[in-house]
Design a protein around this motif. Structure first.
Motif, short mmCIF file in Angstrom:
data_model
loop_
_atom_site.label_atom_id
_atom_site.label_comp_id
_atom_site.label_asym_id
_atom_site.label_seq_id
_atom_site.Cartn_x
_atom_site.Cartn_y
_atom_site.Cartn_z
N SER A 14 -3.82 10.89 1.05
CA SER A 14 -4.07 9.74 1.92
C SER A 14 -3.50 8.46 1.31
O SER A 14 -3.38 8.34 0.09
CB SER A 14 -5.58 9.55 2.11
OG SER A 14 -6.16 10.68 2.73
N LEU A 15 -3.16 7.55 2.19
CA LEU A 15 -2.75 6.21 1.81
C LEU A 15 -3.28 5.23 2.85
O LEU A 15 -3.44 5.59 4.02
CB LEU A 15 -1.23 6.07 1.74
CG LEU A 15 -0.50 6.61 0.51
CD1 LEU A 15 1.01 6.47 0.73
CD2 LEU A 15 -0.92 5.89 -0.74
N ARG A 16 -3.48 4.00 2.40
CA ARG A 16 -3.86 2.94 3.33
C ARG A 16 -2.85 1.80 3.22
O ARG A 16 -2.73 1.19 2.16
CB ARG A 16 -5.25 2.42 3.02
CG ARG A 16 -5.79 1.44 4.06
CD ARG A 16 -7.00 0.71 3.52
NE ARG A 16 -7.80 0.10 4.56
CZ ARG A 16 -8.66 -0.89 4.32
NH1 ARG A 16 -8.82 -1.36 3.11
NH2 ARG A 16 -9.37 -1.40 5.33
N LEU A 17 -2.15 1.55 4.28
CA LEU A 17 -1.20 0.44 4.31
C LEU A 17 -1.89 -0.81 4.85
O LEU A 17 -2.75 -0.72 5.74
CB LEU A 17 -0.01 0.78 5.20
CG LEU A 17 0.78 2.05 4.87
CD1 LEU A 17 1.98 2.17 5.80
CD2 LEU A 17 1.19 2.07 3.42
N ASN A 20 -4.08 9.87 6.72
CA ASN A 20 -4.70 11.03 6.09
C ASN A 20 -3.88 12.29 6.38
O ASN A 20 -3.05 12.30 7.28
CB ASN A 20 -6.13 11.21 6.61
CG ASN A 20 -7.02 10.03 6.29
OD1 ASN A 20 -7.06 9.55 5.16
ND2 ASN A 20 -7.75 9.54 7.28
N GLY A 47 0.77 -1.23 0.00
CA GLY A 47 0.00 0.00 0.00
C GLY A 47 0.81 1.28 0.00
O GLY A 47 0.24 2.37 -0.07
N GLY A 48 2.13 1.16 0.09
CA GLY A 48 2.95 2.37 0.06
C GLY A 48 3.00 2.98 -1.33
O GLY A 48 2.50 2.41 -2.30
N GLY A 49 3.61 4.15 -1.41
CA GLY A 49 3.73 4.81 -2.69
C GLY A 49 4.03 6.28 -2.54
O GLY A 49 4.38 6.75 -1.45
N VAL A 88 2.66 10.13 -2.72
CA VAL A 88 1.43 10.87 -2.55
C VAL A 88 1.78 12.33 -2.29
O VAL A 88 2.83 12.63 -1.71
CB VAL A 88 0.58 10.28 -1.40
CG1 VAL A 88 1.30 10.39 -0.06
CG2 VAL A 88 -0.79 10.91 -1.34
N VAL A 120 6.85 4.92 1.85
CA VAL A 120 5.85 5.98 1.71
C VAL A 120 6.60 7.29 1.48
O VAL A 120 7.48 7.65 2.26
CB VAL A 120 4.98 6.10 2.98
CG1 VAL A 120 4.09 7.34 2.90
CG2 VAL A 120 4.13 4.85 3.15
N GLU A 163 -4.52 3.53 8.17
CA GLU A 163 -5.12 4.57 7.34
C GLU A 163 -4.41 5.88 7.65
O GLU A 163 -4.38 6.31 8.81
CB GLU A 163 -6.62 4.69 7.64
CG GLU A 163 -7.37 5.63 6.73
CD GLU A 163 -7.61 5.02 5.35
OE1 GLU A 163 -7.83 3.80 5.27
OE2 GLU A 163 -7.58 5.78 4.36
N THR A 181 7.44 -1.05 3.56
CA THR A 181 6.91 -0.45 2.34
C THR A 181 7.21 1.04 2.37
O THR A 181 7.06 1.69 3.41
CB THR A 181 5.40 -0.73 2.19
OG1 THR A 181 4.94 -0.22 0.95
CG2 THR A 181 4.58 -0.11 3.32
#
Length: 113
Positions: A16-19, A82, A7-9, A11, A109, A80, A107
């Protein structure tokens, strides 16, 4: 227990991201699960932790922005995130604790415009 984060990446700030952290085997419900993060040159720090009973604690820097949760039926823990800030950039690691610690490989972020 073996842990695999996803779920990383990349942004933008404010996004927002959800791991997710998937655990192998069964019996995740007895573990205290946590998310930690680390940037090069710094120690790994606790971001959030959730006990087997569902009680959650957070680092002051993420309170009100991040939420940790768990789905024991799916052997999965979530983070989660945000209102992300550039200072949230790090490698995020999943941790399972019951008598000893197990770690995922992490992961990345990255929060950047």
């Amino acid at each position: 227990v073996q842990l695999v984060e996803s779920g990383g990446g990349l942004v933008q700030p404010g996004g927002s991201l959800r791991l997710s952290c998937a655990a192998s085997g069964s019996g995740l419900s007895i573990y205290t699960m946590g998310w930690y993060r680390q940037v090069p040159g710094n120690e790994r720090e606790l971001v959030a932790r959730i006990t087997s009973g569902g009680s959650a604690t957070y680092a002051d820097s993420v309170k009100g922005r991040f939420t940790i949760s768990r789905d024991n039926a799916k052997n999965t823990v979530y983070l989660e995130m945000n209102s992300l800030k550039p200072e949230d950039t790090a490698v995020y690691y999943c941790n399972a604790r019951f008598l000893s610690d197990s770690w995922g490989k992490g992961t990345q972020v990255t929060v950047s415009s």
